[in-house]
Design a protein around this motif. Sequence first.
Motif, mmCIF file in Angstrom:
data_model
loop_
_atom_site.group_PDB
_atom_site.id
_atom_site.type_symbol
_atom_site.label_atom_id
_atom_site.label_comp_id
_atom_site.label_asym_id
_atom_site.label_seq_id
_atom_site.Cartn_x
_atom_site.Cartn_y
_atom_site.Cartn_z
ATOM 1 N N LEU A 119 0.822 -1.202 0.000
ATOM 2 C CA LEU A 119 0.000 0.000 0.000
ATOM 3 C C LEU A 119 0.863 1.261 0.000
ATOM 4 O O LEU A 119 1.830 1.366 0.749
ATOM 5 N N ILE A 120 0.491 2.186 -0.856
ATOM 6 C CA ILE A 120 1.186 3.471 -0.921
ATOM 7 C C ILE A 120 0.644 4.404 0.161
ATOM 8 O O ILE A 120 -0.555 4.414 0.428
ATOM 9 N N GLY A 121 1.541 5.182 0.786
ATOM 10 C CA GLY A 121 1.071 6.263 1.652
ATOM 11 C C GLY A 121 0.926 5.927 3.117
ATOM 12 O O GLY A 121 0.453 6.753 3.889
ATOM 13 N N TYR A 398 -9.391 -4.095 -2.717
ATOM 14 C CA TYR A 398 -8.089 -3.926 -2.027
ATOM 15 C C TYR A 398 -8.062 -2.541 -1.409
ATOM 16 O O TYR A 398 -7.509 -1.611 -1.962
ATOM 17 N N HIS A 399 -8.694 -2.396 -0.256
ATOM 18 C CA HIS A 399 -8.907 -1.058 0.287
ATOM 19 C C HIS A 399 -7.661 -0.439 0.867
ATOM 20 O O HIS A 399 -6.825 -1.114 1.429
ATOM 21 N N SER A 400 -7.590 0.878 0.697
ATOM 22 C CA SER A 400 -6.443 1.631 1.226
ATOM 23 C C SER A 400 -6.644 1.867 2.712
ATOM 24 O O SER A 400 -7.735 1.753 3.222
#
Lengths: 400, 400
Positions: A119-121, A398-400
């Motif tokens: 995951l980004i961020g 694919y939740h952030s």
Amino acid sequence: MNTEKNYHEIEFTWPEGFYSDGVNTGMREKRPDLGWLYSETPAVAAGVYTTNKVCAAPTALTKKTIVQSHKLQAVVMNSVFANSCTGKQGEKDVALEQTLVAKKLNISPSLVGVASTGLIGAYLPMEKITAGISKLQGKKTDTVTKAVMTTDTRSKKISVSFKLGDQLCTLTGFAKGSGMIHPNMATMLAFITTDAAVSPAVLQKLVSELADETFNQITVDGDTSTNDMVVVLANGLAKNEELVSSSPALATFKSALHHVLAFLAQSIAADGEGATKLVEVNVDNAASTQDGKKIAKAIVGSSLVKAALFGDDPNWGRVMSTIGATDAAFDPQNITIKLNDTLVVDHSLAVKFDKTAASDDLKGSKVTIDVDLHDGESKGQAWGCDLTYGYVKINAAYHS
Amino acid sequence: MNTEKNYHEIEFTWPEGFYSDGVNTGMREKRPDLGWLYSETPAVAAGVYTTNKVCAAPTALTKKTIVQSHKLQAVVMNSVFANSCTGKQGEKDVALEQTLVAKKLNISPSLVGVASTGLIGAYLPMEKITAGISKLQGKKTDTVTKAVMTTDTRSKKISVSFKLGDQLCTLTGFAKGSGMIHPNMATMLAFITTDAAVSPAVLQKLVSELADETFNQITVDGDTSTNDMVVVLANGLAKNEELVSSSPALATFKSALHHVLAFLAQSIAADGEGATKLVEVNVDNAASTQDGKKIAKAIVGSSLVKAALFGDDPNWGRVMSTIGATDAAFDPQNITIKLNDTLVVDHSLAVKFDKTAASDDLKGSKVTIDVDLHDGESKGQAWGCDLTYGYVKINAAYHS
């Protein structure tokens, strides 16, 4: 490219002097999520890295580290979190990872690479990472190939064996990648290890050249990630005479490396998110290699072509339209297309063919699209996958 | 752009002197599949056309016809078959359509445009088309807007009214498009009619300029069709003083035309194949208009962003990654992103926000992504839609 095979595939094994491990740190429930590989001696290192201007902290650090001295002895890697878009904190975290691994192996931090995917961020959970690194051991298992998996459905790994002079050498690679797979390296993680002795300049040249024909010719969804890299480590423990640009044995090493990179790239495409089939496009008689590669990649990248193949539909019109939309040089009146060896378009005109048989023929796990441009003498190849409900499901869920 | 609104939307109607009709020819089961529009006098015509090198016969002919004299009096159009990749036979068929319509209206064939949309690579069933053309009448209905629908779920049409001097003018446009929607005009059919008098040079300049900001900034799937075009006909029957480049009233016409093109372009994006929501991206403070437009279009084109929005997921990492993968000029450390007014990234760093509330907020029929690059003073806008199971279904099932 040497067409005679001077290498052969063997069961997965680490080359002489390479060790590896993977553990679960709790970033995910059960599966390994952190791993490493290292060589007992410093290895010559070369790499290609994401071209995404938003470059993640680990990728930036590893690139900087390799470029400085073309030496690396260990790479630590994790899944779940990409450590991308994490600013100063991300840089601190990646430096800490480097230090922890260096201390543990009693080597210089400048010999440690770091890789992340996920995951980004979000910031890395450094307590978990720190505890995880302390547990890593030097094994000959393949756990690290699983520790970097995200939406991958299987680990992708290969070993080949070949001789340089009298010395038996091993080349072992693994890769992860399933989504955010597109052009220009930037698209997944791949690590290749070998006990062959290769000069840094030659290793870098080979990786750049061969990645262009393999990893840079796959696409899953047209999205280029912020994190990815291909890194090759050559520790020389096979004791062959170091390969330099004039070495007669270089062709053997190059063909073996090409095989490993092509295998891993195609494995990534075949394991694209939601994919039910691998799609291979071969463009022949293009005006230039660039044109051939561009057209091949455009076809595997077209959402409409990809959806048609999911539906086993020999819809060559979408292939024609995709070719036409590129800025490659070609004659629009002179395109011949075969789908799995069935001729469907001859010099840009529809050919009568048995659509039911052609559709049945597309139901397999691999589809080949051959395009003849009748233009020049160059070729281009690319690999991708179909566009499926599964892709949408994975990426909507694919939740952030 | 004139910000004061000098026009207003009115109920759908054809401008003075324009007539239209649509019929079912049997190419599809019941719905109209062939239609036309014509003006009682020759109209000034301008257009933009597909950039796909595989250009369909009707599009090539219409372009050639308009470019010759910038005059057109009628356009005949069909769905189901695109008459693309049909070689000499396709050219013959389109010439026959032109002749049939010209005879019926007793005008020169050089005043007739032809448009087709549908399956690539099949010949037009000319008996059906011929019989259909013989049935077309001069009506004021909107049936033609339905005759060009393929996977569209609704017809897309608009009328606006404005004054040029003392003369009341009407501008009416309609469009079709749902799949194969991407850059560079080439992406759908749109026909705009007006009774305003406009010089050919001004009309062409306005269409080219405004299509760039509207139709060329939408994407559904990144695929550029072989057939598409935007054609504007201005028959001058409103009797205003002909608009030339120095006319003070030009701003009024331009803003009305911009409104019509923007409305149709956004309607196409919102009706993208399988779409559940319209996505609008506004890029502010870009280094140049080109950079702003490029980044906006890349975001609406990203499969990962589109799938995340289908899943109501405020996954800004995918937006960052998409920006990074463009070759636009920007500072990777200075990007601010809002999703439906929720600040999620501030100067490239994650912001804490209520993810449940943000996700709920994405459930509507329109999502707005605002990107501030803190770089220059230019803007860019683009429109697209989410990537859904429906898109895959439509395109895996729409058999050739």
